[in-house]
Design a protein around this motif. Sequence first.
Motif, PDB file in Angstrom:
ATOM      1  N   VAL A  75       4.237  -9.447   3.224  1.00 17.28           N
ATOM      2  CA  VAL A  75       4.327  -8.002   3.001  1.00 17.28           C
ATOM      3  C   VAL A  75       3.611  -7.285   4.141  1.00 17.28           C
ATOM      4  CG1 VAL A  75       3.624  -6.102   1.479  1.00 17.28           C
ATOM      5  CG2 VAL A  75       4.430  -8.261   0.496  1.00 17.28           C
ATOM      6  N   ARG A  76       4.264  -6.264   4.700  1.00 17.31           N
ATOM      7  CA  ARG A  76       3.593  -5.367   5.648  1.00 17.31           C
ATOM      8  C   ARG A  76       2.743  -4.435   4.787  1.00 17.31           C
ATOM      9  NH1 ARG A  76       1.211  -2.128   8.262  1.00 17.31           N
ATOM     10  NH2 ARG A  76       1.681  -1.453  10.393  1.00 17.31           N
ATOM     11  N   THR A  77       1.471  -4.801   4.617  1.00 20.24           N
ATOM     12  CA  THR A  77       0.649  -4.047   3.667  1.00 20.24           C
ATOM     13  C   THR A  77       0.192  -2.720   4.277  1.00 20.24           C
ATOM     14  OG1 THR A  77      -1.402  -5.096   4.374  1.00 20.24           O
ATOM     15  CG2 THR A  77      -0.208  -6.141   2.548  1.00 20.24           C
ATOM     16  N   PRO A  78      -0.008  -1.718   3.417  1.00 16.07           N
ATOM     17  CA  PRO A  78      -0.355  -0.392   3.925  1.00 16.07           C
ATOM     18  C   PRO A  78      -1.836  -0.204   4.218  1.00 16.07           C
ATOM     19  CG  PRO A  78       0.041  -0.296   1.556  1.00 16.07           C
ATOM     20  CD  PRO A  78       0.318  -1.721   1.980  1.00 16.07           C
ATOM     21  N   VAL A 115      -4.248   3.037   3.881  1.00 16.38           N
ATOM     22  CA  VAL A 115      -4.130   4.343   3.223  1.00 16.38           C
ATOM     23  C   VAL A 115      -5.500   5.024   3.161  1.00 16.38           C
ATOM     24  CG1 VAL A 115      -4.333   3.322   0.905  1.00 16.38           C
ATOM     25  CG2 VAL A 115      -3.217   5.526   1.181  1.00 16.38           C
ATOM     26  N   GLU A 116      -5.502   6.314   3.425  1.00 17.17           N
ATOM     27  CA  GLU A 116      -6.764   7.059   3.366  1.00 17.17           C
ATOM     28  C   GLU A 116      -7.149   7.315   1.914  1.00 17.17           C
ATOM     29  OE1 GLU A 116      -6.829  10.416   5.966  1.00 17.17           O
ATOM     30  OE2 GLU A 116      -8.968  10.804   5.624  1.00 17.17           O
ATOM     31  N   LEU A 142      -2.050  -6.116  -2.213  1.00 12.81           N
ATOM     32  CA  LEU A 142      -0.598  -5.987  -2.384  1.00 12.81           C
ATOM     33  C   LEU A 142       0.175  -7.035  -1.571  1.00 12.81           C
ATOM     34  CD1 LEU A 142      -0.247  -2.087  -2.255  1.00 12.81           C
ATOM     35  CD2 LEU A 142      -0.873  -3.554  -4.161  1.00 12.81           C
ATOM     36  N   ARG A 148       1.777 -10.642  -0.683  1.00 13.25           N
ATOM     37  CA  ARG A 148       2.367 -11.723  -1.485  1.00 13.25           C
ATOM     38  C   ARG A 148       1.246 -12.649  -1.964  1.00 13.25           C
ATOM     39  NH1 ARG A 148       7.767 -14.341  -1.407  1.00 13.25           N
ATOM     40  NH2 ARG A 148       8.393 -12.788   0.115  1.00 13.25           N
ATOM     41  N   ARG A 198      -0.744   5.210  14.635  1.00 14.08           N
ATOM     42  CA  ARG A 198       0.233   6.110  14.005  1.00 14.08           C
ATOM     43  C   ARG A 198      -0.476   7.323  13.390  1.00 14.08           C
ATOM     44  NH1 ARG A 198       3.081   5.484   9.132  1.00 14.08           N
ATOM     45  NH2 ARG A 198       2.021   3.522   8.687  1.00 14.08           N
ATOM     46  N   LEU A 229      -9.674   4.920  -7.499  1.00 12.84           N
ATOM     47  CA  LEU A 229      -8.629   4.604  -6.519  1.00 12.84           C
ATOM     48  C   LEU A 229      -7.366   4.065  -7.182  1.00 12.84           C
ATOM     49  CD1 LEU A 229     -10.938   2.780  -3.927  1.00 12.84           C
ATOM     50  CD2 LEU A 229     -10.319   5.219  -3.967  1.00 12.84           C
ATOM     51  N   LEU A 286      -6.819   1.123  -8.112  1.00 16.77           N
ATOM     52  CA  LEU A 286      -6.536  -0.174  -7.501  1.00 16.77           C
ATOM     53  C   LEU A 286      -7.382  -1.251  -8.159  1.00 16.77           C
ATOM     54  CD1 LEU A 286      -6.635   1.009  -3.778  1.00 16.77           C
ATOM     55  CD2 LEU A 286      -4.587   0.269  -5.009  1.00 16.77           C
TER      56      LEU A 286
END
Lengths: 319, 319
Positions: free
Chosen positions: B20-23, B25-26, B45, B47, B169, B276, B278
């Motif tokens: 997974v291209r994991t994110p 995040v702020e 997140l 795999r 980015r 969060l 999470l």
Amino acid sequence: MVPTFEDVQAAAARIAPHAVRTPLVEAPALNALTGARVFLKLETLQRTGSFKFRGACNRLAMIPQDARSNGVVAFSSGNHAQGVAAAAKVFGMPAVIVMPSDAPRPKMEGTRAYGATIVEYDRLRDDREAIAAAICAERQAVLVKPFDDAGIIAGQGTAGLEIAEDVTRFGVTLDEVLAPCSGGGLVSGVALALKGAGVRANVRSVEPENFDGMKRSLEAGHRVKAPGGALSIADALMAPTPGAIVFELAKDLLAPGLAVSDDELKQAMAFAARELKLLAEPGGAAALAALLAGKTDARGKIVALILSGGNADFAVNLQ
Amino acid sequence: MVPTFEDVQAAAARIAPHAVRTPLVEAPALNALTGARVFLKLETLQRTGSFKFRGACNRLAMIPQDARSNGVVAFSSGNHAQGVAAAAKVFGMPAVIVMPSDAPRPKMEGTRAYGATIVEYDRLRDDREAIAAAICAERQAVLVKPFDDAGIIAGQGTAGLEIAEDVTRFGVTLDEVLAPCSGGGLVSGVALALKGAGVRANVRSVEPENFDGMKRSLEAGHRVKAPGGALSIADALMAPTPGAIVFELAKDLLAPGLAVSDDELKQAMAFAARELKLLAEPGGAAALAALLAGKTDARGKIVALILSGGNADFAVNLQ
């Protein structure tokens, strides 16, 4: 009165300094289970714990500088409340939020923590719109509607713009997009954004059974009221009828809607915690619930789900 | 033997179809609390629910086609186990995992669900390395080490490459990067990747108190063993000494290490869930714990934290 794609783009520019650029992330556990490729848009990680900050921030940013000191008023069971309260704090405006006295505790505490004044009402007995209108008149304040407002819809639509950007980056073409729906600000705004960005996917509303006003309205071709009745555990998704402005967009942009039971919502919340390591509130898990319950044929398709909010009163313990 | 930046880039290409291209995040809730800008790298997140899939997938992809049928063997308390088991499934290889009999239930169930054979051992009495070596010899299988291996370190380093891409980015310049640390594969790989990608941040290991072999080794300038003693709740972070190859990188690339108590880990897990939305396992929350406990001076800085895993036996209920 009905927002355009350009309104969504303008909203994205307005909220960029304040909102979280939330991620879209693939979920192998869902891929394995459904035979689809499933991407999750994590609005649970948005400022205030739900997508509602997007619309509120955009709407408040549109209030002229000289009208800001009188502040804003909103009525909400909690997520719009926190969105408006947090946006008002960003712009230094006073905020009064009319909330049901049975609103989930974290939503009420969150709203207060952003500095808003809370006025409680009885969900079954009082007319929250009348209460809010009276406060607006007294304070010369701006009423910030929860969904049926071009600025709100355009703000929620920014989540759709981000989905479009991210699927381009991942090199995938979406077939289906599922979004939780109460009054329909999120799902209609996202559909508007995706169409404008050139994403040709079926965008579907997901509502609790008996509060599925959007699904019924899309079937009827005009706005109808859902039967309601016993309250759903999805406290955020109990608007009985889609908004009038919302429906102007929805009738042209949405694929047929879906509805899920409270049991399906509970199973989706449990799956999100156990398999995805993500907390979602009941309403926030509605799109996931629809996928898990097979309400739409996902096999072989590329699907994006919005996890729209995470503000529930969870007890989390290590066993 | 010591991996290079080019090895990390090669690993990224190898695992891209599977991981997974994991994110990144702020987290406004953390910004408000700390006075820093805080970004979270969500390896929960990934795999299998932890970053360990990255290293395992890269390492197995490096095994020549004609040596794959004999399979792989690994020893692990759970996250490396699941990473190796899932990677073996991807490449169609048999896998035997040597796990402590007190491993968290979801880690053992997850490992079995990926099709691996589990051999249990007693954490206090048995020599897991000897057990694994015997199985390897018998099967002519490849031993997949948990951290002290160039392929593993390069694979974990791909998380650092992604952090570097995402901060570019977002247009921000990182000051500090905090990563949970057991044997040090993740933190050294990430430091290697960030340096190669031109990110000049302090990269710090975070370990449980008394299992802080990396912190002590960095202070001593050579590998030393942490005292250990009573088991930490961070079941994934109990390696007493950093790996030899790991330390070759770490001594040149890492800023001074940090250590956190079990109480600080528990508070971080609770904060992650409440604020969060999470879920993080105790070890996965170590970097967050260090930030929340003020173990590094973050005010005014731009900080990235790795939430490295979420495989705990949580009870999650609506209150």
